[in-house]
Design an enzyme around this catalytic site. Structure first.
Site, PDB file in Angstrom:
ATOM      1  N   ASP A 112      -2.094   5.042  -6.055  1.00  0.00           N
ATOM      2  CA  ASP A 112      -2.314   4.204  -4.880  1.00  0.00           C
ATOM      3  C   ASP A 112      -2.312   2.727  -5.266  1.00  0.00           C
ATOM      4  OD1 ASP A 112      -2.920   3.111  -2.466  1.00  0.00           O
ATOM      5  OD2 ASP A 112      -4.915   3.971  -2.293  1.00  0.00           O
ATOM      6  N   ASP A 169       0.813  -1.205   0.000  1.00  0.00           N
ATOM      7  CA  ASP A 169       0.000   0.000   0.000  1.00  0.00           C
ATOM      8  C   ASP A 169       0.850   1.261   0.000  1.00  0.00           C
ATOM      9  OD1 ASP A 169      -2.165   1.721   0.152  1.00  0.00           O
ATOM     10  OD2 ASP A 169      -2.198   1.674   2.334  1.00  0.00           O
TER      11      ASP A 169
END
Length: 429
Positions: free
Chosen positions: A283, A88
């Site tokens: 992201d 992440d």
């Protein structure tokens, strides 16, 4: 997303679609998004990386569809044990579900992490960095409590510890640095929960694993990934695996907490659309790409206009994603349908007023569903609470190397072979 409790920190992340490893089934629907240290081996020189450039390369597992996720395996602890971690770039803190003992933990692919006794103190800079609101009180000075909250109602609460990470470098050396991570001993599953060992936080903050490795002089503070459209790929830390001159670079927005190239203009088939000043971020925790409501509706209109008269019609019975199309016969791959779809792009203007484009060919925004239909992997971000933020997710980063260079504060991308792990000292671009 709620106020931080006294003595605790609420970790704010960008958008996280939690994903699991190849041995764990991931939900293929859009995953949840999250609102969501440093001590180590003594080094002969903190400038070791200037003399011995080195990187870390880690294989990735998973895919955008049907898994809806990519993960990496890291070996942590003494003795070392493997854990599947969600990769992440939208959050800083790395954490594992933790038997400390566990007050409430959720299903995980491996036994829960057993923490070391090496607690991170409340006034440690890494603990302080997790307090985005500046309200940092220490009810227990000897430890750093944290809380992560999720927009889907899920949460993780725990304490920061330091433990050994077993890492192999391209210099053919193995290091076992002590790095700070979260021991999450109280998890509450949200509406889109799936089994998870933990999260590998790769954001810009001090608690990020790469920031810690950089502070130890082991790698430069550079992160990159190459997500294969066939599934798998690789993640790397360090800057000696690519030729910088072959990368399309754009500056990171200095005001953004996350990996944002700033404002973008949407173009379609090389023509302007009128959608400008789109605040954008990358992201790796998002399976799909999100545009704000206006840009999303505009893109849908342009796509439908282009498809008029083509042998495709909407597949209303396919709920894989909000918008799918079917042909006369089921599609087997994007190759069967890409001729009907145009390329669009996001154009970023850098300091010199020149533009850097990120193109989205059909492979970067379509999937083929289990029913053999072509489904649009661009979603309405406003509908899921992103407001005007536009998020470039995994589907649009496939089969290219994406680099987050925190040393020079820039983001870059280039075509890459994501199906083969780079060998030691070999360029991937």
């Amino acid at each position: 997303m709620g106020k931080a409790k006294d003595g605790f920190c609420v970790v704010e992340a960008l958008v996280l679609f939690l994903f699991l490893g190849s041995s764990v089934t991931c939900d293929d629907r859009p995953k949840r998004w999250r609102k969501a240290m440093i001590s180590g081996e003594t080094m002969a020189s903190s400038m070791l990386i200037n003399r011995v450039p080195s990187s870390i390369v880690l294989p990735l597992h998973g895919n955008v569809y049907p898994n809806g996720c990519y993960n990496v395996t890291l070996n942590i602890g003494q003795p070392s044990k493997p854990y599947f971690l969600d990769v992440d770039t939208g959050s800083d803190l790395t954490w594992l579900q933790c038997d400390a003992p566990c007050v409430h933990c959720t299903e995980a692919p491996h036994p829960y992490y057993r923490p070391s006794n090496n607690l991170v103190a409340c006034m440690d800079p890494i603990c302080q960095s997790l307090h985005s609101n500046g309200d940092h009180r220490c009810e227990n000075p000897g430890q750093c409590d944290y809380e992560v909250k999720y927009a889907d109602g899920g949460s993780s609460f725990g304490v920061l510890v330091r433990d050994t990470f077993n890492l192999d470098f391209t210099s053919e050396k193995r290091h076992r640095p002590l790095l700070a991570l979260g021991c999450g001993y109280d998890q509450f599953p949200g509406g889109s929960h799936h089994p998870i060992d933990g999260v590998l936080g790769l954001g810009k903050g001090k608690s990020s694993i790469v920031s810690q490795l950089s502070s130890l002089g082991l790698v430069r503070n550079v992160i990159g990934h190459c997500l294969s459209g066939r599934g798998g790929g690789f993640l790397f830390f360090g800057d000696d695996l690519y030729d910088s001159s072959r990368v399309a670079w754009t500056p990171m927005s200095p005001d953004a907490k996350h990996y944002s190239p700033g404002l973008a203009e949407l173009t379609f088939d090389g023509k302007t659309t009128g959608f400008k000043n789109l605040l954008t971020t990358f992201d790796s925790g998002a399976s799909y790409t999100y545009l704000n409501s206006q840009a999303y509706q505009g893109l849908i209109s342009l796509l439908k206009k282009e498809l008029s008269g083509k042998p495709l019609r909407e597949a209303l019975d396919d709920q894989t994603l909000p918008l799918c199309w079917k042909g006369r016969n089921p599609f087997k791959s994007i190759r069967d349908v890409k001729k009907y779809f145009k390329t669009f792009a996001l154009s970023f203007t850098n300091e010199r007023k020149s533009k850097t484009e990120l193109e989205f060919p059909p492979e970067a925004y379509l999937i083929i569903s289990s029913k053999g239909n072509a489904c649009l992997g661009i979603l309405n971000g406003t509908e899921v609470g992103l407001k005007d933020l536009n998020v470039i997710g995994d589907i649009s980063m496939q089969d290219r190397v994406v680099i987050y260079d925190n040393e020079k504060e820039r983001i870059g991308w280039a075509p890459g072979n994501c199906n083969r792990l780079p060998k030691s000292k070999s360029f991937i671009i």
